[in-house]
Write a protein that holds these residues in place. Structure first.
Motif, PDB file in Angstrom:
ATOM      1  N   GLN A   1     -15.922  42.373 -50.617  1.00  0.00           N
ATOM      2  CA  GLN A   1     -16.327  43.850 -50.075  1.00  0.00           C
ATOM      3  C   GLN A   1     -17.705  43.880 -49.419  1.00  0.00           C
ATOM      4  O   GLN A   1     -17.856  44.384 -48.024  1.00  0.00           O
ATOM      5  N   LEU A   2     -18.631  42.964 -50.124  1.00  0.00           N
ATOM      6  CA  LEU A   2     -20.095  43.110 -49.545  1.00  0.00           C
ATOM      7  C   LEU A   2     -20.000  42.412 -48.422  1.00  0.00           C
ATOM      8  O   LEU A   2     -20.866  42.449 -47.577  1.00  0.00           O
ATOM      9  N   SER A   3     -19.184  41.323 -48.283  1.00  0.00           N
ATOM     10  CA  SER A   3     -19.183  40.320 -46.989  1.00  0.00           C
ATOM     11  C   SER A   3     -18.594  41.406 -45.856  1.00  0.00           C
ATOM     12  O   SER A   3     -19.175  41.057 -44.681  1.00  0.00           O
ATOM     13  N   GLY A   4     -17.811  41.978 -46.300  1.00  0.00           N
ATOM     14  CA  GLY A   4     -17.252  43.147 -45.061  1.00  0.00           C
ATOM     15  C   GLY A   4     -18.371  43.838 -44.456  1.00  0.00           C
ATOM     16  O   GLY A   4     -18.282  44.111 -43.325  1.00  0.00           O
ATOM     17  N   GLN A   5     -18.801  44.598 -45.501  1.00  0.00           N
ATOM     18  CA  GLN A   5     -20.025  45.358 -45.079  1.00  0.00           C
ATOM     19  C   GLN A   5     -21.191  44.884 -44.314  1.00  0.00           C
ATOM     20  O   GLN A   5     -21.485  45.559 -43.440  1.00  0.00           O
ATOM     21  N   VAL A   6     -21.527  43.712 -44.763  1.00  0.00           N
ATOM     22  CA  VAL A   6     -22.520  42.790 -44.098  1.00  0.00           C
ATOM     23  C   VAL A   6     -22.097  42.477 -42.788  1.00  0.00           C
ATOM     24  O   VAL A   6     -22.836  42.778 -41.878  1.00  0.00           O
ATOM     25  N   ASN A   7     -20.953  42.236 -42.417  1.00  0.00           N
ATOM     26  CA  ASN A   7     -20.386  41.759 -41.008  1.00  0.00           C
ATOM     27  C   ASN A   7     -20.371  43.213 -40.268  1.00  0.00           C
ATOM     28  O   ASN A   7     -20.642  43.118 -39.048  1.00  0.00           O
ATOM     29  N   THR A   8     -19.890  44.317 -40.740  1.00  0.00           N
ATOM     30  CA  THR A   8     -19.854  45.437 -40.026  1.00  0.00           C
ATOM     31  C   THR A   8     -21.220  45.954 -39.500  1.00  0.00           C
ATOM     32  O   THR A   8     -21.623  46.372 -38.316  1.00  0.00           O
ATOM     33  N   PHE A   9     -22.353  45.968 -40.505  1.00  0.00           N
ATOM     34  CA  PHE A   9     -23.591  46.532 -40.212  1.00  0.00           C
ATOM     35  C   PHE A   9     -24.276  45.562 -39.356  1.00  0.00           C
ATOM     36  O   PHE A   9     -25.280  45.913 -38.688  1.00  0.00           O
ATOM     37  N   SER A  10     -23.922  44.089 -39.359  1.00  0.00           N
ATOM     38  CA  SER A  10     -24.628  43.267 -38.554  1.00  0.00           C
ATOM     39  C   SER A  10     -24.239  43.406 -36.983  1.00  0.00           C
ATOM     40  O   SER A  10     -24.860  43.385 -36.343  1.00  0.00           O
ATOM     41  N   LYS A  11     -22.749  43.677 -37.055  1.00  0.00           N
ATOM     42  CA  LYS A  11     -22.348  43.985 -35.687  1.00  0.00           C
ATOM     43  C   LYS A  11     -22.956  45.412 -35.012  1.00  0.00           C
ATOM     44  O   LYS A  11     -23.311  45.620 -33.759  1.00  0.00           O
ATOM     45  N   GLN A  12     -22.997  46.370 -35.765  1.00  0.00           N
ATOM     46  CA  GLN A  12     -23.727  47.448 -35.231  1.00  0.00           C
ATOM     47  C   GLN A  12     -25.289  47.083 -34.862  1.00  0.00           C
ATOM     48  O   GLN A  12     -25.794  47.688 -33.867  1.00  0.00           O
ATOM     49  N   GLN A  13     -25.667  46.602 -35.870  1.00  0.00           N
ATOM     50  CA  GLN A  13     -27.350  46.266 -35.360  1.00  0.00           C
ATOM     51  C   GLN A  13     -27.426  45.308 -34.216  1.00  0.00           C
ATOM     52  O   GLN A  13     -28.221  45.608 -33.319  1.00  0.00           O
ATOM     53  N   LEU A  14     -26.478  44.449 -33.742  1.00  0.00           N
ATOM     54  CA  LEU A  14     -26.375  43.911 -32.645  1.00  0.00           C
ATOM     55  C   LEU A  14     -26.273  44.598 -31.452  1.00  0.00           C
ATOM     56  O   LEU A  14     -27.021  44.516 -30.311  1.00  0.00           O
ATOM     57  N   ASP A  15     -25.238  45.521 -31.593  1.00  0.00           N
ATOM     58  CA  ASP A  15     -25.114  46.415 -30.544  1.00  0.00           C
ATOM     59  C   ASP A  15     -26.252  47.247 -30.371  1.00  0.00           C
ATOM     60  O   ASP A  15     -26.486  47.928 -29.043  1.00  0.00           O
ATOM     61  N   LEU A  16     -26.990  47.841 -31.245  1.00  0.00           N
ATOM     62  CA  LEU A  16     -28.075  48.676 -31.163  1.00  0.00           C
ATOM     63  C   LEU A  16     -29.154  48.018 -30.492  1.00  0.00           C
ATOM     64  O   LEU A  16     -29.735  48.684 -29.628  1.00  0.00           O
ATOM     65  N   GLU A  17     -29.334  46.784 -30.789  1.00  0.00           N
ATOM     66  CA  GLU A  17     -30.393  45.969 -30.089  1.00  0.00           C
ATOM     67  C   GLU A  17     -30.055  45.676 -28.611  1.00  0.00           C
ATOM     68  O   GLU A  17     -31.013  45.982 -27.683  1.00  0.00           O
ATOM     69  N   ILE A  18     -28.713  45.627 -28.283  1.00  0.00           N
ATOM     70  CA  ILE A  18     -28.490  45.571 -26.744  1.00  0.00           C
ATOM     71  C   ILE A  18     -28.921  46.778 -26.202  1.00  0.00           C
ATOM     72  O   ILE A  18     -29.357  46.856 -25.057  1.00  0.00           O
ATOM     73  N   GLU A  19     -28.171  48.092 -26.598  1.00  0.00           N
ATOM     74  CA  GLU A  19     -28.464  49.292 -26.286  1.00  0.00           C
ATOM     75  C   GLU A  19     -30.003  49.459 -25.912  1.00  0.00           C
ATOM     76  O   GLU A  19     -30.447  50.140 -24.888  1.00  0.00           O
ATOM     77  N   LEU A  20     -30.650  49.118 -27.056  1.00  0.00           N
ATOM     78  CA  LEU A  20     -32.247  49.458 -27.043  1.00  0.00           C
ATOM     79  C   LEU A  20     -32.727  48.678 -25.961  1.00  0.00           C
ATOM     80  O   LEU A  20     -33.744  49.254 -25.097  1.00  0.00           O
ATOM     81  N   GLU A  21     -32.567  47.473 -25.688  1.00  0.00           N
ATOM     82  CA  GLU A  21     -32.793  46.789 -24.757  1.00  0.00           C
ATOM     83  C   GLU A  21     -32.705  47.175 -23.443  1.00  0.00           C
ATOM     84  O   GLU A  21     -33.607  47.358 -22.309  1.00  0.00           O
ATOM     85  N   GLN A  22     -31.437  47.810 -23.098  1.00  0.00           N
ATOM     86  CA  GLN A  22     -30.953  48.375 -21.909  1.00  0.00           C
ATOM     87  C   GLN A  22     -31.935  49.574 -21.427  1.00  0.00           C
ATOM     88  O   GLN A  22     -32.140  49.822 -20.341  1.00  0.00           O
TER      89      GLN A  22
END
Length: 717
Positions: A245-266
């Motif tokens: 369960q913790l592994s799935g949550q970490v993967n989900t939030f890590s993906k959101q963080q990566l998308d957010l960083e891309i959007e912020l840079e744009q």
């Protein structure tokens, strides 16, 4: 000895003149064989006696009967099987069923005590009577029972073969019926021992299981309590599912963080681009943010239309005309509105970036919290796994011990004998006694004992049989070896008879004194070699005189003196042979010469009468012989008189070589008295007759008398 002829420094053999060869060591097989050959009668006697005793033993010995049975032994006891199946224990599975300990136990008092009791009951006379207290059940006292000692001496318990689980039991006894009965008792005792041993193993195994069960039960309960406390403290049921369960949550939030960083840079790139374009002018601004602003785009279209109108009006009106001014004023108003919309777009982008940054910070906090949970879960999971593993092992051990307890309870109720008789007691057979084999063994034993006895007796006599032993003791060189003559002494010195009896060719040669006969004979060749070696041993001055003696009587010194003088004469020398053995003269007897006038008679007369034929005899050309003379005179006194000494000194210049035959060295001083007047001494020794103690005594006397000894002539037997 004359001081003018032999220097004092050479009165004894100097080390530089002769050094005996060192013994090479090791076993001298040749000498050993000769010793056994000399004492053959001892060896033959011992061999005959030993073979006779062996034959008597075979003929008189009562037959011995043998009986056997074979029993199969199982390899592993019940207790060992129980313990070896427990994972907590380490026990070798490759155990031999038959070993030295088991064989020792099977012949011990504890196992054989019922057999002894059965023997005493059936055969009261089987063993000597013992005191009443010797029948105690105590195994230590029982082991001293004479009946037990007799049984053990006749009983053989051996493994059937290497690695085999079968034991073969053999019994020997003069009575075949006793063999059958005793072996039956032994087989029954072994089967009883196997059953009792099995039951004892089962009891020990049950005690072991019952001792271990409480500990295993407490261990399982303790581990279960630890596992339950771990789940309650951390609110988890299974660390693996919680980890997934913790592994799935970490993967989900890590993906959101990566998308957010891309959007912020744009957005940041769009903001910077918009600022640069608005600074260059509203007309050239083409940012994506402006394109997304409909009002800005509407004002921009209105500005373009107004520019078109101004361009068209400029063809009709002047720049200062009211219509142109109105159009320009409208254009300025549109630019102000465009600028306001551009600034609004910048503010909108800035607000979006701030919102994204706030969201990014929230995601980072969430991921940090999840990472802490994962780290904590790893420790919990490790502890959980350790407890689970220990609990599984403890539970398995508990289940096995419970199963073994039930199996042992069943085994304890059974009375099945674990060992099995493979081959029942065989019919007793008489032990075959081979007369030939015993005779061979007796003969070999007799040969060995006889050889040892022969060597001991030969050593104890002190007789020297080897040339090297004589040479080592005397510390003198061996100048020659004298073989056994093939003819008698007189015939050798008689040319006429020598020609008839010689085995070799006969040669005639001229000498200074006429013709002589030289026989090619190994015996005479040995004396010619001896004479040559004597001359070489006296290389410091010419050899003019020599006295021939021996350690003991009957060693052949007179024979050696005769043939030494003969060999020198045959080689062309003027030789005088003088018999100074006044006590027991031999020269005249060997040469068959008259002894009515000799040295003793000449010593009492004028020395000038030496030339008379009554004193000197000439058996062959070049050889003169002066016999001992008539007896009745004191030999020691005559040899010490000045007339005899002067006579000896007068004889030497008239001849090339003067050979003196003297008595033996032990028991009398005649040889030493003669040795004082000559150049040196030759000692004749005969191996097999000379004893070590007599030789040592003679050598001591020679050293005391300072006699110059040229060497030794070995007389072959």
């Amino acid at each position: 000895m004359r001081a003018d002829t032999v220097p004092s420094s050479s009165t004894w053999i100097a080390p530089e003149r002769f050094t005996p060869a060192e013994d090479e060591g090791g076993l001298n097989v040749g000498a050993l064989f000769k010793t056994l050959q000399r004492k053959w009668w001892i060896i033959a006697g011992m061999t005959a006696v030993s073979m006779g005793l062996a034959a008597a033993r075979v003929l008189t010995e009562k037959p011995i009967y043998n009986g056997t049975f074979e029993i199969l032994v199982k390899a592993q006891s019940t207790e060992t099987e129980v313990i070896s199946n427990v994972p907590e224990t380490i026990t070798s599975q490759d155990q031999d069923a038959v070993n030295k300990d088991l064989l020792k136990i099977l012949t011990g008092p504890a196992v054989l005590q019922p057999v002894i009791e059965g023997i005493k009951e059936r055969y009261p006379n089987y063993c000597p009577a013992t005191p009443a207290n010797s029948e105690s059940s105590d195994s230590l006292e029982f082991s001293y029972d004479p009946c037990y000692q007799i049984l053990v001496s006749r009983l053989r318990v051996n493994q059937f073969g290497k690695g085999s689980d079968i034991i073969r039991v053999t019994l020997q006894d003069p009575d075949p019926q006793t063999v059958q009965v005793v072996l039956n008792l032994v087989s029954q005792a072994y089967l009883t021992y196997s059953l009792e041993s099995k039951q004892a193993d089962i009891r020990r195994a049950m005690e072991f299981v019952e001792q271990k069960l409480p500990d295993l039960t407490n261990k399982v309960e303790s581990l279960q309590d630890e596992l339950q406390s771990l789940r309650l403290d951390y609110n988890i049921i299974d660390p693996d599912s919680r980890g997934s369960q913790l592994s799935g949550q970490v993967n989900t939030f890590s993906k959101q963080q990566l998308d957010l960083e891309i959007e912020l840079e744009q957005n940041r790139a769009t903001y910077e681009s918009l600022r640069g374009q608005l600074g260059a002018g509203q007309e050239q601004a083409s940012s994506a943010a402006l394109e997304a602003n409909p009002r800005y785009q509407s004002l921009l279209n209105s500005l373009l239309q107004l520019d078109t109108q101004i361009a068209e009006a400029s063809t009709l009106y002047l720049d200062g005309s009211p219509d142109m001014e109105i159009l320009k004023e409208q254009r300025e108003n549109l630019l102000v509105l465009l600028e306001e919309q551009g600034e609004q777009s910048q503010r909108d982008l800035l607000n979006q970036m701030r919102a994204l940054e706030a969201r990014e910070q929230s995601l980072n906090q969430t991921l940090q919290g999840l990472s802490s949970d994962v780290d904590e879960l790893s420790g919990i999971s490790r502890e959980y796994v350790d407890i689970q593993r220990e609990l599984g092992i403890a539970t398995e051990n508990l289940n096995q011990f419970l199963a073994k307890q039930a199996a042992l309870e069943i085994d304890s109720a059974q009375r099945e004998i674990p060992w099995e008789i493979v081959t029942p007691t065989t019919k007793p057979r008489a032990q075959s006694i081979s007369l030939t084999q015993d005779l061979i063994i007796g003969g070999v034993l007799g040969l060995l004992l006889g050889s040892v006895l022969a060597l001991l007796l030969d050593k104890s006599t002190g007789v020297l049989y080897l040339e090297k032993d004589i040479q080592r003791t005397m510390q003198l060189p061996i100048l020659g070896k004298i073989p056994t003559p093939q003819t008698t002494i007189p015939t050798v010195l008689d040319p006429a008879k020598a020609l008839q009896l010689a085995n070799g060719d006969v040669k005639k040669g001229a000498t200074d004194h006429g013709s002589s006969v030289i026989i090619d004979d190994p015996f005479m060749e040995a004396f010619r070699s001896l004479y040559t070696n004597l001359r070489l041993s006296s290389s410091d001055q010419p050899l003019k005189s020599v006295v021939v003696s021996s350690i003991m009587d009957k060693e052949g010194k007179s024979v050696a003196a005769i043939h030494l003088a003969e060999a020198a004469a045959l080689l062309g020398q003027r030789v005088l042979l003088v018999d100074t053995n006044l006590r027991d003269p031999k020269i005249h007897s060997y040469l068959k010469l008259p002894n009515d006038a000799g040295l003793t008679d000449l010593a009492l007369s004028d020395a000038n009468e030496l030339t008379k034929s009554t004193f000197l005899h000439e058996p062959i050309d070049g050889l003169k012989v002066l016999c001992a003379g008539t007896k009745g005179h004191d030999a020691g006194h005559i040899l010490t008189t000045k007339r005899v000494q002067k006579l000896i000194q007068q004889l030497k210049p008239r001849f090339d070589l003067v050979v003196f035959d003297s008595p033996s060295l032990l028991g009398q001083s005649d040889a030493y008295l003669v040795a004082e007047q000559v150049d040196g001494m030759l000692i004749v020794a005969r191996p097999g007759q000379l004893k070590q103690n007599l030789l040592d005594q003679a050598m001591d006397q020679l050293r005391i008398a300072n006699v110059n000894v040229f060497g030794v002539a070995i007389r072959e037997s």
